[in-house]
Design a protein around this motif. Structure first.
Motif, PDB file in Angstrom:
ATOM      1  N   GLU A 110       0.830  -1.208   0.000  1.00  0.00           N
ATOM      2  CA  GLU A 110       0.000   0.000   0.000  1.00  0.00           C
ATOM      3  C   GLU A 110       0.865   1.260   0.000  1.00  0.00           C
ATOM      4  O   GLU A 110       0.597   2.202  -0.753  1.00  0.00           O
ATOM      5  CB  GLU A 110      -0.912   0.021   1.224  1.00  0.00           C
ATOM      6  CG  GLU A 110      -2.037  -0.975   1.180  1.00  0.00           C
ATOM      7  CD  GLU A 110      -2.861  -0.932   2.442  1.00  0.00           C
ATOM      8  OE1 GLU A 110      -4.009  -0.468   2.378  1.00  0.00           O
ATOM      9  OE2 GLU A 110      -2.348  -1.356   3.503  1.00  0.00           O
ATOM     10  N   LEU A 168      -8.367  -2.198   0.363  1.00  0.00           N
ATOM     11  CA  LEU A 168      -7.181  -1.594   0.951  1.00  0.00           C
ATOM     12  C   LEU A 168      -7.189  -0.114   0.612  1.00  0.00           C
ATOM     13  O   LEU A 168      -8.094   0.365  -0.073  1.00  0.00           O
ATOM     14  CB  LEU A 168      -5.909  -2.264   0.389  1.00  0.00           C
ATOM     15  CG  LEU A 168      -5.770  -3.775   0.574  1.00  0.00           C
ATOM     16  CD1 LEU A 168      -4.565  -4.305  -0.212  1.00  0.00           C
ATOM     17  CD2 LEU A 168      -5.640  -4.106   2.055  1.00  0.00           C
ATOM     18  N   SER A 169      -6.167   0.604   1.021  1.00  0.00           N
ATOM     19  CA  SER A 169      -6.064   2.018   0.657  1.00  0.00           C
ATOM     20  C   SER A 169      -5.739   2.142  -0.832  1.00  0.00           C
ATOM     21  O   SER A 169      -5.380   1.152  -1.485  1.00  0.00           O
ATOM     22  CB  SER A 169      -4.985   2.703   1.498  1.00  0.00           C
ATOM     23  OG  SER A 169      -3.726   2.158   1.227  1.00  0.00           O
ATOM     24  N   ASN A 170      -5.839   3.338  -1.351  1.00  0.00           N
ATOM     25  CA  ASN A 170      -5.464   3.647  -2.744  1.00  0.00           C
ATOM     26  C   ASN A 170      -6.274   2.841  -3.763  1.00  0.00           C
ATOM     27  O   ASN A 170      -5.784   2.573  -4.857  1.00  0.00           O
ATOM     28  CB  ASN A 170      -3.968   3.417  -2.982  1.00  0.00           C
ATOM     29  CG  ASN A 170      -3.076   4.201  -2.063  1.00  0.00           C
ATOM     30  OD1 ASN A 170      -3.244   5.417  -1.948  1.00  0.00           O
ATOM     31  ND2 ASN A 170      -2.177   3.538  -1.379  1.00  0.00           N
TER      32      ASN A 170
END
Length: 175
Positions: A110, A168-170
């Protein structure tokens, strides 16, 4: 094309695996990658920000003209054996502590993606050459339980996996 390949184990020794054996100089970022090159660096991965659970690693950046760039982050088998109750084959069923290692690799993916977006990431033991972003299929991911994939949104779109996996992030997804 950029790939992030996060191996849990790739080699059986790295000197003593102690910090004193690592390169003595710091590495300036960003790292310049020449055409057709392989650059390797020694480092360490800290689990839960603890020096008690710090594992040596080999970081390799590979560039091949006309193909993908690869970032491999490998931990030697001997390091696992020193820190954890290690049983082979290296599966989470036999080694529940691998979940902690996988979490570190996912957080690392990430963080890397935020600074340098990649096309595809794999986490697992000896997974180099298993697949790439052009050849990966849903069936392949389902039939390789030892391989964890981190997919960015363009690959999710191509595979029809939007909304599936763990967010998840992004806008990355974990499978």
């Amino acid at each position: 094309m950029k790939h992030l390949l996060l191996w849990r184990k790739v080699f059986t020794s790295m000197g003593s695996g102690k910090k004193k054996d690592f390169q003595k100089h710091s590495i300036s970022l960003p790292i310049t990658i020449e055409e057709e090159s392989v650059k390797s660096f020694y480092g360490s991965l800290s689990l839960h920000n603890s020096t008690k659970e710090e594992l040596p690693c080999l970081i390799t950046i590979i560039r091949v003209n006309g193909a993908s760039d690869w970032l491999d982050i490998s931990i030697p088998q001997a390091a696992f054996e020193k820190v954890f109750p290690y049983r082979y084959p290296l599966t989470t069923e036999l080694n529940p502590w691998l979940e902690k290692i996988n979490e570190v690799y996912v957080r690392l993916a990430e963080s890397i993606y935020h600074k340098s977006p990649f096309d595809f990431a794999m986490i697992g033991e000896e997974i180099s050459g298993e697949t790439n972003q052009e050849e990966i299929t849903i069936e392949l991911m389902q039939n390789k339980p030892y391989m964890t994939c981190v997919l960015p949104s363009p690959l999710l779109d191509r595979l029809g996996l939007n909304g599936k996996g763990t967010a998840l992030s992004n806008r990355l997804r974990l499978f």
